[in-house]
Enzyme design. Structure first.
Site, PDB file in Angstrom:
ATOM      1  N   MET A 121       4.977 -22.118 -29.313  1.00 52.79           N
ATOM      2  CA  MET A 121       3.948 -21.861 -30.310  1.00 52.79           C
ATOM      3  C   MET A 121       4.193 -20.522 -31.005  1.00 52.79           C
ATOM      4  SD  MET A 121       1.545 -23.556 -31.641  1.00 52.79           S
ATOM      5  CE  MET A 121       0.462 -24.665 -30.752  1.00 52.79           C
ATOM      6  N   LYS A 144     -16.829  -3.314   3.042  1.00 51.26           N
ATOM      7  CA  LYS A 144     -16.354  -3.726   4.357  1.00 51.26           C
ATOM      8  C   LYS A 144     -17.378  -3.426   5.463  1.00 51.26           C
ATOM      9  CE  LYS A 144     -12.190  -3.728   7.176  1.00 51.26           C
ATOM     10  NZ  LYS A 144     -10.814  -3.210   7.337  1.00 51.26           N
ATOM     11  N   PHE A 156      -8.304   4.188  -0.749  1.00 51.59           N
ATOM     12  CA  PHE A 156      -7.200   3.229  -0.853  1.00 51.59           C
ATOM     13  C   PHE A 156      -7.737   1.844  -1.227  1.00 51.59           C
ATOM     14  CE2 PHE A 156      -4.336   0.110   1.240  1.00 51.59           C
ATOM     15  CZ  PHE A 156      -3.258   0.303   0.384  1.00 51.59           C
ATOM     16  N   GLN A 157      -7.099   1.247  -2.209  1.00 48.71           N
ATOM     17  CA  GLN A 157      -7.487  -0.076  -2.731  1.00 48.71           C
ATOM     18  C   GLN A 157      -8.947  -0.124  -3.170  1.00 48.71           C
ATOM     19  OE1 GLN A 157      -6.045  -3.204  -0.025  1.00 48.71           O
ATOM     20  NE2 GLN A 157      -4.117  -3.174  -1.154  1.00 48.71           N
ATOM     21  N   GLU A 209      -3.705 -13.592  -6.670  1.00 52.84           N
ATOM     22  CA  GLU A 209      -5.141 -13.844  -6.830  1.00 52.84           C
ATOM     23  C   GLU A 209      -5.478 -14.559  -8.136  1.00 52.84           C
ATOM     24  OE1 GLU A 209      -3.823 -11.039  -5.751  1.00 52.84           O
ATOM     25  OE2 GLU A 209      -4.825 -10.421  -3.907  1.00 52.84           O
TER      26      GLU A 209
END
Lengths: 604, 173
Positions: free
Chosen positions: A502, A184, A134-135, A72
């Site tokens: 760097m 949802k 969940f999630q 993502e």
């Protein structure tokens, strides 16, 4: 270089005529309809449990192309690249929980660099919120500090309005990322659709027109300047192509020198004699010296970032400062502005040009000649020069050759973060805005590859190159698979020195050469890695084979990973050490270099 | 954040912030203060117009003049914020706070608490044979003083509302 592609005039205009607002549909279809009505053609996303209804609505929908990323974070950076190169908002679609938390880095990056994004996140059903389902995660809580604004939609009747508002907020005023969290069950519920033209935000109306009296005061100051300089930033790019044109007009009218931040490169053409190059920590000697010694500084859409100012209390001590910014909170944040102007860059520049012409202003000729004389003296120092080699590829030389061999093409450059990014900024020269995509504020390693994916989606026929470091690019390397899946022939040009360059440079300068964990042993074979992904791998080891390999890369009609083996110990100069002022630069070839102070070691 | 002017004077300001009464708006304001290292001395919030769902937040903060300017600009930048007014600078304003003060004791101390409450125009809103709850309102300094006086007399609990403030005169916010 051809003119940059801009959004087609219809792209951002509401299209509700075709969609009959008020039509009842489920939340998932409302999302898709709202995106279509906002002119969205491409979204970057990754499916999951909490967004399945939206993915179902997208199934075989021809109006929106979905780019399936591999992580993502990649989706957010791709959307940033898309937005930055096209002037249109980037759109991201991810699931709840880890989908949302993985997007956080890209959202923060977009917030810091003022990139318009709309990120739609799935959420567990409303009755499960707060139950550690969940999630589940508190997406609006987590993203509150890293978005310009965010929403949790708890009623399907609000959904379409909220999405339209999200686009308005993301693209108005100082642009930024907006998250819309959609449970949802809301995606399944039925409700009436609201078109974009029916939506007007209750409170948010950023001011675009600058205060006329202040602009007059600014022009007056400019007309009497003896050592003026334009200090321009990402705000010029964000304001749109007209702002860059107006900047060019004003700079030429006045005859003043112009420098830019990292984010503003391309707004003013680099070939022009009035261009001093980038300023700041790794900016040119002439740009920084001119900033230090100027008597009138005209800041157009830049924010006095610490990479630019160096030591604050010694920053440009003798100048009157004009500051044009669309965000009132940028003004007087780090540096006091004598003439603050809140407004959109293009609007303010338009007024400045008009007033300058009407006033028939002519800066003091003798003063300007002596100012340019001083600047030519600093230029003569050739601060970007480096010692080339016939046996080993110097990273600066690699960027120079890449520039020479691609400059006449329709080319877009992205970068990762580190030495290669600064070398790209110094040695690749931009003539147009929106051609340069880099992570400035947040400094996100792993930005460039997914950003290139986004840029290539916006400009399928153009040459898109990520100038990368081997350490950065490994952070989001999996997006090569995305590029292959979607036939995006991006070129990943890795300046491979096997170090986090760097970090190594700072360890050398600040920490007695103790290179603690900045060397990457057991790097992958990038050529084989390219082949594993189904794209083309190329490697250049010596300067004499570089041009041939670069040309081969350009001619390849597939994604390419180019492993350019460069000098492992090259440092990026010039450099203002942390805690030092603009006139205390380290130059690559200087003997007596100012070191970092104890106070400076505390700074990043 | 570092003050721009070294050794600049630290000032105390009361800001009135009119916001949309939507989920998370208070969290946004508080998060802004903590993320940028600003001080909150007190903060009160309640819906003030049910018809249009606006709430008014009164926040007392401290900082240099430049920091206060920055706080106002940052607040104003939040999307659900309608208006930010600095009541300390832009207006002559009245500030009030209310406290509920529980004092327990018997005999002489109980009488003295009652006597002092009278001087401060505090009201008794609950009593038992061994305790009082006083309701007192006024400027924060007056409340401080009253609470200090109650300490040796058996102060048990204090609950304060934080400052609410409004500009004097006929004009609205």
């Amino acid at each position: 270089m051809p003119a940059p592609k801009t959004a087609t005039p219809t792209a951002n205009e509401p299209r509700d005529a075709k969609t009959a607002p008020g039509r009842v549909m489920d939340g998932a279809h409302m999302v898709v309809q709202a995106l279509v009505d906002q002119g969205v053609e491409v979204i970057f996303g990754y499916p999951g449990g909490a967004v399945l209804p939206i993915y179902d609505a997208l199934f075989e929908d021809e109006r929106i192309r979905h780019v399936l990323v591999r992580h993502e974070q990649g989706a957010t950076h791709a959307a940033e690249g898309y937005a930055r190169s096209s002037g249109r908002p980037g759109v991201v679609l991810v699931t709840s929980g880890p989908g949302a938390t993985n997007a956080v880095t890209g959202l923060t990056d977009a917030l810091m660099d003022s990139i318009p994004l709309v990120c739609l996140t799935g959420q567990v059903a409303t009755h499960l919120i707060g139950s550690d389902a969940f999630q589940e995660c508190d997406t609006v809580g987590i993203t509150r500090p890293c978005t310009k604004h965010n929403y949790l939609v708890k009623d399907v009747n609000d959904l379409a309005r909220v999405i339209h508002e999200a686009f308005y907020v993301a693209t108005s005023g100082r642009p930024g990322p907006v998250v819309v969290d959609i449970p949802k069950d809301i995606q399944f519920q039925q409700g009436p659709y609201t078109g974009p033209s029916q939506v007007r935000h209750r409170t948010y109306r950023p001011r675009v027109k600058g205060d006329y009296a202040r602009i007059q005061e600014a022009v007056e100051l400019m007309a009497h300047a003896k050592r003026p300089i334009f200090y321009t930033g990402g705000g010029v790019i964000n304001s749109g192509p007209a702002a860059s044109q107006l900047l060019r007009e004003l700079v030429r009218l006045t005859g003043f020198p112009v420098t830019s931040t990292l984010m503003g490169l391309g707004a003013y053409p680099a070939h022009d004699p009035q261009w001093l190059g980038m300023l700041g920590m790794h900016g040119t000697y002439e740009a920084n010296m001119a900033m230090h010694d100027c008597d009138v500084m005209i800041n157009i859409g830049a924010r006095f970032d610490d990479r630019v100012t160096g030591k604050l209390d010694e920053f440009s001590p003798g100048s009157k400062k004009i500051h044009v910014d669309i965000d009132p909170s940028s003004i007087n944040k780090n540096v006091h502005a004598d003439v603050p102007i809140v407004g959109d860059v293009a609007h303010v520049l338009e007024d400045m040009v008009r007033i300058w012409k009407a006033r028939n202003a002519h800066p003091d000729k003798a003063a300007m000649a002596s100012w340019w004389g001083a600047i030519e003296g600093w230029r003569g120092r050739k601060s970007l020069a480096f010692k080339n080699s016939s046996t080993i590829i110097k990273p600066q030389y690699a960027v120079q050759r890449l520039y020479e061999l691609t400059k006449d093409r329709d080319v877009y450059i992205t970068t990762e973060v580190g030495q290669h990014q600064m070398w790209a900024a110094q040695h690749y020269h931009f003539e147009e805005p929106n051609r340069w995509m880099t992570s400035g504020g947040l400094g996100t390693m792993g930005y460039g590859l997914p950003a290139a994916v986004g840029v290539q989606m916006a400009h399928p026929k153009s040459l898109v190159i990520d100038i990368a470091g081997e350490a950065s690019v490994l952070m989001t390397m999996q997006e090569m698979s995305t590029a292959v899946q979607h036939d995006l022939p991006i070129k990943i040009f890795i300046l491979n020195n096997e170090y986090m360059g760097m970090v190594r440079q700072w360890q050398q300068l600040l920490h007695g050469g103790r290179y603690s964990h900045s060397y990457t042993a057991s790097l992958p074979d990038f050529v084989k890695l390219a082949e594993a992904y189904g794209c083309v791998g190329l490697r250049a080891k010596t300067p004499d084979e570089l041009d041939g390999k670069i040309l081969e890369m350009i001619e390849t009609d597939k994604p390419v990973i180019f492993d350019c083996l460069v000098d492992k110990h090259e440092n990026c100069y010039p450099m203002i050490p942390s805690g030092r002022a603009h006139n205390e630069m380290i130059l690559g070839d200087a003997e007596d270099q100012p070191g970092v102070t104890e106070e400076g070691k505390m700074l990043v | 954040m570092p003050p721009l002017v070294k050794d600049a004077k630290i000032e105390r300001h009361t800001l009135s912030v009119l916001v949309d009464n939507e989920a998370g708006v208070l969290a946004r304001v508080i998060a802004l203060f903590s993320a940028r290292g600003y001080n909150i001395e007190s903060l009160t919030v309640a819906e003030v117009d049910q018809a249009v769902h606006t709430s008014r937040i009164t926040v007392v903060t401290t900082g240099t003049a430049m920091m206060i300017e920055q706080i106002k600009a940052q607040l104003d930048r939040l999307v659900p914020v309608h208006k930010v007014v600095d009541l300390t600078v832009e207006h002559d304003a009245v500030e009030r706070e209310m406290a509920l003060v529980k004092v327990a004791g018997t005999g002489e101390k109980r009488v003295e608490a009652m006597r002092l409450s009278d001087i401060f125009r505090a009201r008794v809103i609950d009593t038992t044979h061994t305790s009082f709850i006083f309701e007192i309102s006024g400027a924060p300094s007056k409340l401080d003083k009253f609470i200090d006086l109650m300490r040796p007399l058996g102060l048990v609990d204090v609950s304060r509302t934080g400052v609410v403030a409004i500009a004097r005169g006929p004009e609205g916010m």
